[in-house]
Design a protein around this motif. Structure first.
Motif: not given
Length: 104
Positions: A11-23
């Motif tokens: 999102a910026s140099d400071m902020i990263t977001v992540d999402y995962a879907i797994m079994n």
């Protein structure tokens, strides 16, 4: 060690977001139901030497207690030294109601 998909957005140099879907079955196990684990993470780096991360996932098996795992991490890197601390909490471990675990 799950099979799934992972997406990350800076999102910026400071902020990263992540999402995962797994079994959610783990390594070497065949998916034997239609239940998936959903995970969300947020990483904040207010400066190069400091990393703060929050993570949570939800594994909701029908007719069972919803297992929720949360993790909070802070890390500091000074030259060649790295320091870190993490707290983890899992509610309804193995989808057993009030079978809660926590640790640092």
């Amino acid at each position: 060690a799950d099979i799934g998909l992972f997406a990350s957005y800076k999102a910026s140099d400071m902020i990263t977001v992540d999402y995962a879907i797994m079994n959610g079955e783990g390594y070497g196990k065949i998916q034997n139901d239609s239940v998936f684990k959903h995970a969300f993470g947020l990483t904040i780096k207010p400066m190069d030497m400091l990393t703060i991360r929050a993570y949570t996932d939800v594994y909701d098996i029908a007719d069972s207690a919803r297992q929720v795992t949360s993790s909070f991490f802070i890390g500091l890197k000074i030259d060649k030294l790295t320091f870190g601390a993490e707290y983890d909490y899992q509610m309804n471990n193995k989808n057993v109601y009030e079978n809660n675990l926590g640790g640092i």
